[in-house]
Motif scaffolding. Structure first.
Motif, mmCIF file in Angstrom:
data_model
loop_
_atom_site.group_PDB
_atom_site.id
_atom_site.type_symbol
_atom_site.label_atom_id
_atom_site.label_comp_id
_atom_site.label_asym_id
_atom_site.label_seq_id
_atom_site.Cartn_x
_atom_site.Cartn_y
_atom_site.Cartn_z
ATOM 1 N N PRO A 153 0.822 -1.201 0.000
ATOM 2 C CA PRO A 153 0.000 0.000 0.000
ATOM 3 C C PRO A 153 0.867 1.267 0.000
ATOM 4 C CG PRO A 153 0.133 -0.897 2.206
ATOM 5 C CD PRO A 153 0.884 -1.845 1.314
ATOM 6 N N LEU A 154 0.459 2.226 -0.796
ATOM 7 C CA LEU A 154 1.190 3.477 -0.943
ATOM 8 C C LEU A 154 0.578 4.540 -0.037
ATOM 9 C CD1 LEU A 154 3.430 4.959 -2.564
ATOM 10 C CD2 LEU A 154 1.649 5.626 -4.157
ATOM 11 N N ALA A 155 1.426 5.255 0.677
ATOM 12 C CA ALA A 155 0.966 6.315 1.581
ATOM 13 C C ALA A 155 0.511 7.530 0.769
ATOM 14 C CB ALA A 155 2.082 6.721 2.528
ATOM 15 N N SER A 156 -0.518 8.186 1.239
ATOM 16 C CA SER A 156 -0.969 9.427 0.616
ATOM 17 C C SER A 156 0.046 10.528 0.906
ATOM 18 C CB SER A 156 -2.339 9.824 1.175
ATOM 19 O OG SER A 156 -2.213 10.124 2.560
ATOM 20 N N LEU A 163 8.922 1.730 3.555
ATOM 21 C CA LEU A 163 9.726 1.310 2.414
ATOM 22 C C LEU A 163 9.660 2.362 1.320
ATOM 23 C CD1 LEU A 163 7.867 -1.834 2.908
ATOM 24 C CD2 LEU A 163 10.263 -2.165 2.469
ATOM 25 N N ALA A 164 10.757 2.546 0.605
ATOM 26 C CA ALA A 164 10.782 3.492 -0.513
ATOM 27 C C ALA A 164 10.269 2.782 -1.761
ATOM 28 C CB ALA A 164 12.191 4.012 -0.737
ATOM 29 N N GLY A 165 9.360 3.428 -2.467
ATOM 30 C CA GLY A 165 8.744 2.812 -3.637
ATOM 31 C C GLY A 165 9.543 2.938 -4.910
ATOM 32 N N ASP A 166 10.646 3.688 -4.905
ATOM 33 C CA ASP A 166 11.415 3.893 -6.137
ATOM 34 C C ASP A 166 12.751 3.157 -6.123
ATOM 35 O OD1 ASP A 166 12.620 5.485 -4.235
ATOM 36 O OD2 ASP A 166 12.877 7.205 -5.544
ATOM 37 N N THR A 167 12.875 2.133 -5.289
ATOM 38 C CA THR A 167 14.119 1.379 -5.197
ATOM 39 C C THR A 167 14.211 0.370 -6.339
ATOM 40 O OG1 THR A 167 14.083 1.591 -2.806
ATOM 41 C CG2 THR A 167 15.492 -0.111 -3.714
ATOM 42 N N LEU A 168 15.346 0.360 -7.006
ATOM 43 C CA LEU A 168 15.607 -0.608 -8.076
ATOM 44 C C LEU A 168 16.949 -1.270 -7.816
ATOM 45 C CD1 LEU A 168 14.460 1.300 -11.264
ATOM 46 C CD2 LEU A 168 13.339 -0.624 -10.190
ATOM 47 N N PRO A 169 17.142 -2.523 -8.064
ATOM 48 C CA PRO A 169 16.141 -3.510 -8.455
ATOM 49 C C PRO A 169 15.233 -3.867 -7.276
ATOM 50 C CG PRO A 169 18.235 -4.588 -8.115
ATOM 51 C CD PRO A 169 18.478 -3.110 -7.960
ATOM 52 N N VAL A 170 14.042 -4.322 -7.583
ATOM 53 C CA VAL A 170 13.037 -4.632 -6.568
ATOM 54 C C VAL A 170 13.500 -5.796 -5.683
ATOM 55 C CG1 VAL A 170 10.651 -5.365 -6.244
ATOM 56 C CG2 VAL A 170 11.217 -3.808 -8.079
ATOM 57 N N GLU A 171 14.321 -6.671 -6.241
ATOM 58 C CA GLU A 171 14.774 -7.858 -5.513
ATOM 59 C C GLU A 171 15.562 -7.516 -4.250
ATOM 60 O OE1 GLU A 171 15.227 -7.475 -8.851
ATOM 61 O OE2 GLU A 171 13.662 -8.875 -9.471
ATOM 62 N N VAL A 172 16.051 -6.285 -4.156
ATOM 63 C CA VAL A 172 16.830 -5.864 -2.985
ATOM 64 C C VAL A 172 16.001 -5.980 -1.715
ATOM 65 C CG1 VAL A 172 17.908 -3.857 -1.894
ATOM 66 C CG2 VAL A 172 18.295 -4.303 -4.305
ATOM 67 N N TYR A 173 14.717 -5.648 -1.795
ATOM 68 C CA TYR A 173 13.912 -5.605 -0.573
ATOM 69 C C TYR A 173 12.522 -6.201 -0.706
ATOM 70 C CZ TYR A 173 11.379 -1.488 -2.352
ATOM 71 O OH TYR A 173 10.595 -0.647 -3.078
ATOM 72 N N CYS A 174 12.260 -6.944 -1.771
ATOM 73 C CA CYS A 174 10.916 -7.475 -1.988
ATOM 74 C C CYS A 174 10.519 -8.551 -0.974
ATOM 75 C CB CYS A 174 10.759 -7.991 -3.417
ATOM 76 S SG CYS A 174 11.788 -9.394 -3.801
ATOM 77 N N HIS A 175 11.471 -9.102 -0.223
ATOM 78 C CA HIS A 175 11.157 -10.113 0.788
ATOM 79 C C HIS A 175 10.662 -9.493 2.102
ATOM 80 C CE1 HIS A 175 15.270 -8.816 1.520
ATOM 81 N NE2 HIS A 175 15.135 -9.219 2.762
ATOM 82 N N LEU A 176 10.904 -8.198 2.301
ATOM 83 C CA LEU A 176 10.544 -7.566 3.576
ATOM 84 C C LEU A 176 9.032 -7.468 3.816
ATOM 85 C CD1 LEU A 176 13.285 -4.809 3.838
ATOM 86 C CD2 LEU A 176 13.129 -6.936 5.113
ATOM 87 N N PRO A 177 8.211 -7.096 2.809
ATOM 88 C CA PRO A 177 6.763 -7.085 3.065
ATOM 89 C C PRO A 177 6.218 -8.454 3.472
ATOM 90 C CG PRO A 177 7.239 -5.847 1.098
ATOM 91 C CD PRO A 177 8.518 -6.500 1.509
ATOM 92 N N PRO A 179 2.960 -3.587 10.626
ATOM 93 C CA PRO A 179 2.431 -2.678 9.600
ATOM 94 C C PRO A 179 3.559 -2.155 8.711
ATOM 95 C CG PRO A 179 2.547 -1.559 11.705
ATOM 96 C CD PRO A 179 2.945 -2.987 11.955
ATOM 97 N N TYR A 180 3.292 -2.069 7.410
ATOM 98 C CA TYR A 180 4.277 -1.506 6.497
ATOM 99 C C TYR A 180 3.579 -0.655 5.456
ATOM 100 C CZ TYR A 180 3.032 -5.098 3.060
ATOM 101 O OH TYR A 180 2.354 -5.890 2.164
ATOM 102 N N VAL A 181 4.329 0.305 4.915
ATOM 103 C CA VAL A 181 3.772 1.231 3.936
ATOM 104 C C VAL A 181 4.896 1.685 3.014
ATOM 105 C CG1 VAL A 181 4.105 3.278 5.394
ATOM 106 C CG2 VAL A 181 2.304 3.283 3.675
ATOM 107 N N TYR A 182 4.539 1.966 1.770
ATOM 108 C CA TYR A 182 5.499 2.485 0.798
ATOM 109 C C TYR A 182 5.329 3.992 0.682
ATOM 110 C CZ TYR A 182 6.589 -2.201 -0.890
ATOM 111 O OH TYR A 182 7.018 -3.493 -0.985
ATOM 112 N N ILE A 183 6.437 4.683 0.514
ATOM 113 C CA ILE A 183 6.423 6.107 0.212
ATOM 114 C C ILE A 183 7.151 6.289 -1.120
ATOM 115 C CG2 ILE A 183 6.259 6.854 2.607
ATOM 116 C CD1 ILE A 183 9.257 7.462 2.435
ATOM 117 N N PRO A 184 6.950 7.412 -1.808
ATOM 118 C CA PRO A 184 7.463 7.526 -3.177
ATOM 119 C C PRO A 184 8.973 7.652 -3.343
ATOM 120 C CG PRO A 184 5.741 9.144 -2.771
ATOM 121 C CD PRO A 184 6.041 8.495 -1.481
ATOM 122 N N SER A 185 9.719 8.175 -2.360
ATOM 123 C CA SER A 185 11.112 8.533 -2.633
ATOM 124 C C SER A 185 12.087 8.023 -1.583
ATOM 125 C CB SER A 185 11.224 10.050 -2.720
ATOM 126 O OG SER A 185 12.559 10.446 -2.795
#
Length: 153
Positions: free
Chosen positions: A37-40, A81-95, A104-110
């Motif tokens: 989920p992305l934070a407003s 979590l930052a939503g603009d991290t590449l490659p996604v594989e770096v942190y895709c296991h954390l959620p 609870p976890y949330v993505y932010i844009p930067s």
């Protein structure tokens, strides 16, 4: 490093130079497909304020390795979590780890803004904010809003 002199042609140049930050909508362009989920915008600002307060009390965990280690040890907190991290594989296991432990976890844009909120010049892709009595009200407000976000599919 040299100083950049303002252009004497008009007042437009200094106004553009002072607007170095990108807006929330401009940051959304660089998001990963898994950033849910992305934070407003409002929640993102509250999270940045909460992170700044947590840094003063030394109540944050920063970086994938450190956050993962303390999740495995059973530490509680809000995962940002930052939503603009590449490659996604770096942190895709954390959620997945968060969902298994009901964190609870949330993505932010930067990631740049996330690092800046933590008082670092380096971009940071993940931060865990731990609860503390000094900023408990701000933490609870953020926690409530993060838990109210719709779960990812």
């Amino acid at each position: 490093m040299t100083k950049i002199k303002p252009d004497p042609d008009g007042p437009e140049a200094p106004a553009e130079a002072s607007c170095g930050e990108r807006t929330y909508h401009e940051l959304l362009v660089n998001l990963n497909p898994i950033a849910q989920p992305l934070a407003s915008r409002r929640l993102t600002r509250k999270l940045y304020k909460c992170i700044k307060k947590a840094v003063k009390q030394k109540q944050i965990r920063r970086g994938v390795k450190e956050v993962q280690k303390f999740i495995n040890k059973g530490e509680k907190g809000i995962m940002v979590l930052a939503g603009d991290t590449l490659p996604v594989e770096v942190y895709c296991h954390l959620p997945v780890m968060c969902e298994d432990r009901n964190l609870p976890y949330v993505y932010i844009p930067s990631k740049t803004d996330l690092g800046a909120a933590a008082g670092s010049k380096r971009p940071t892709c993940v931060i865990m904010v731990k609860p503390h009595e000094e900023y408990q009200e701000a933490y609870d407000e953020c926690l409530e809003e993060v838990q109210a976000l719709p779960p990812p599919l």
